[in-house]
Write a protein that holds these residues in place. Sequence first.
Motif, PDB file in Angstrom:
ATOM      1  N   PRO A 218       0.837  -1.296   0.012  1.00  0.00           N
ATOM      2  CA  PRO A 218       0.142   0.011   0.041  1.00  0.00           C
ATOM      3  C   PRO A 218       0.889   1.370  -0.122  1.00  0.00           C
ATOM      4  O   PRO A 218       0.818   2.139   0.893  1.00  0.00           O
ATOM      5  CB  PRO A 218      -0.728  -0.218   1.285  1.00  0.00           C
ATOM      6  CG  PRO A 218       0.184  -0.884   2.254  1.00  0.00           C
ATOM      7  CD  PRO A 218       0.760  -1.976   1.222  1.00  0.00           C
ATOM      8  N   MET A 219       1.607   1.512  -0.954  1.00  0.00           N
ATOM      9  CA  MET A 219       2.501   2.454  -0.977  1.00  0.00           C
ATOM     10  C   MET A 219       1.650   3.899  -1.240  1.00  0.00           C
ATOM     11  O   MET A 219       0.665   3.991  -1.968  1.00  0.00           O
ATOM     12  CB  MET A 219       3.459   2.374  -2.424  1.00  0.00           C
ATOM     13  CG  MET A 219       4.451   1.355  -2.172  1.00  0.00           C
ATOM     14  SD  MET A 219       5.898   1.254  -3.443  1.00  0.00           S
ATOM     15  CE  MET A 219       7.034   2.631  -2.940  1.00  0.00           C
ATOM     16  N   GLY A 220       2.027   4.824  -0.492  1.00  0.00           N
ATOM     17  CA  GLY A 220       1.346   6.185  -0.548  1.00  0.00           C
ATOM     18  C   GLY A 220       0.032   6.210   0.328  1.00  0.00           C
ATOM     19  O   GLY A 220      -0.373   7.408   0.524  1.00  0.00           O
ATOM     20  N   ARG A 221       0.035   5.250   1.150  1.00  0.00           N
ATOM     21  CA  ARG A 221      -0.922   5.317   2.352  1.00  0.00           C
ATOM     22  C   ARG A 221      -0.405   5.109   3.526  1.00  0.00           C
ATOM     23  O   ARG A 221       0.925   4.657   3.658  1.00  0.00           O
ATOM     24  CB  ARG A 221      -1.856   4.081   2.220  1.00  0.00           C
ATOM     25  CG  ARG A 221      -2.785   4.091   1.036  1.00  0.00           C
ATOM     26  CD  ARG A 221      -3.833   2.942   1.016  1.00  0.00           C
ATOM     27  NE  ARG A 221      -4.776   3.411   1.835  1.00  0.00           N
ATOM     28  CZ  ARG A 221      -5.913   2.838   2.182  1.00  0.00           C
ATOM     29  NH1 ARG A 221      -6.057   1.492   1.640  1.00  0.00           N
ATOM     30  NH2 ARG A 221      -6.774   3.265   3.034  1.00  0.00           N
ATOM     31  N   PRO A 222      -0.637   6.281   4.494  1.00  0.00           N
ATOM     32  CA  PRO A 222       0.117   6.204   5.899  1.00  0.00           C
ATOM     33  C   PRO A 222       0.096   4.955   6.357  1.00  0.00           C
ATOM     34  O   PRO A 222      -1.075   4.311   6.924  1.00  0.00           O
ATOM     35  CB  PRO A 222      -0.890   7.034   6.823  1.00  0.00           C
ATOM     36  CG  PRO A 222      -1.756   7.828   5.841  1.00  0.00           C
ATOM     37  CD  PRO A 222      -1.950   7.094   4.732  1.00  0.00           C
ATOM     38  N   CYS A 223       1.352   4.534   6.694  1.00  0.00           N
ATOM     39  CA  CYS A 223       1.726   3.132   7.286  1.00  0.00           C
ATOM     40  C   CYS A 223       2.925   3.287   7.810  1.00  0.00           C
ATOM     41  O   CYS A 223       3.606   4.191   7.589  1.00  0.00           O
ATOM     42  CB  CYS A 223       1.346   2.137   6.580  1.00  0.00           C
ATOM     43  SG  CYS A 223       2.388   1.848   5.048  1.00  0.00           S
ATOM     44  N   CYS A 224       3.400   1.969   8.248  1.00  0.00           N
ATOM     45  CA  CYS A 224       4.955   2.084   8.613  1.00  0.00           C
ATOM     46  C   CYS A 224       5.854   0.681   8.081  1.00  0.00           C
ATOM     47  O   CYS A 224       6.689   0.327   8.709  1.00  0.00           O
ATOM     48  CB  CYS A 224       5.186   2.084  10.105  1.00  0.00           C
ATOM     49  SG  CYS A 224       4.735   0.671  10.808  1.00  0.00           S
ATOM     50  N   GLY A 225       5.087   0.256   6.833  1.00  0.00           N
ATOM     51  CA  GLY A 225       5.861  -0.726   6.312  1.00  0.00           C
ATOM     52  C   GLY A 225       5.466  -1.993   6.885  1.00  0.00           C
ATOM     53  O   GLY A 225       4.374  -2.215   7.701  1.00  0.00           O
ATOM     54  N   SER A 226       6.152  -3.126   6.973  1.00  0.00           N
ATOM     55  CA  SER A 226       5.686  -4.650   7.580  1.00  0.00           C
ATOM     56  C   SER A 226       5.614  -4.488   8.922  1.00  0.00           C
ATOM     57  O   SER A 226       6.424  -3.703   9.684  1.00  0.00           O
ATOM     58  CB  SER A 226       6.955  -5.502   7.387  1.00  0.00           C
ATOM     59  OG  SER A 226       7.023  -5.640   5.762  1.00  0.00           O
TER      60      SER A 226
END
Length: 304
Positions: A218-226
């Motif tokens: 989900p690139m471009g969405r607020p997250c922190c990777g795995s």
Amino acid sequence: MSLFNAYMSLSGATDADVRRDERLAHHTTYRIGGPAGLFVTVHSYAALLKVVSVLAEERVEWVILGKGSNVLAADAGYDGCVIVLDDEFSRIQVGEGGLVTAGAGALLSRVVNEALKAELSGLESCVGIPGTVGGAVSMDAGTRREWIGQRVRDVVTLRPGEGLHRYEASEIEWGYRCTSIPTSEIVLEATFQLERGKKQAIAEDMEARLRRRRSSQPMGRPCCGSVFRNPPERSAGILIESCGLKGATAGGAQISEEHANFIVNTGRASAADVVSLMGRAHDAVRDRFDIDLACEVKLLGFGA
């Protein structure tokens, strides 16, 4: 511990910007997190020495923060000092013999691009990985088969109260999303040993890797990777998906529909929402597969 005394001692310090109650949501890729007791951006080595010295005197807990791409900050914030390395720590130098030296505050994406411009190969696996050099080296960022430690020649750290220390790459134990560099030390810079290559071939390799990331994450969405480390010979994402949790939600957080080992902020998520989904995924995989998934995300402000 006296945050106030530390704040007063550091206010107006040369080459440092000092703020109180800075919201960590503004400094993490999750866009989540309450206020930090102190938030200090240091622009030089001298300023960093001053800051860690004052914090030690006042017994204020501190943490180094890059771009917050692997951090979940608590809703209540962090009752300590967050230190960000900037300016002098963001320099990148391309030297002779395929050597590239980068400060811990330099964006990993910038280093990858500088290597491409210099027609140097070896960091292609880092394309698309957010964050800074310091964070990437500290956690040995990369893929399942390639990691940044394979390209490190040496690392310079600051041992608070002692001074600078240089590690040869062979002196460091490089593990899956971890290294043997003590957490009490601050990574200041790293030198990478790269190889000559053809610019077009390097660029094509990078673009192919980016396409794969875009198609599965989900690139471009607020997250922190795995969220979890992959168990030996298994995929954390596939395990979580097999438990039927792809797309599951808690408040404003959602287990990504693109990749089940990512939890995204749909726009109004709290840290509690994310932790709830983490616990749900962990317990489901443990109950069904008898596998205890290890968290890859760094939790800040959640206590011991």
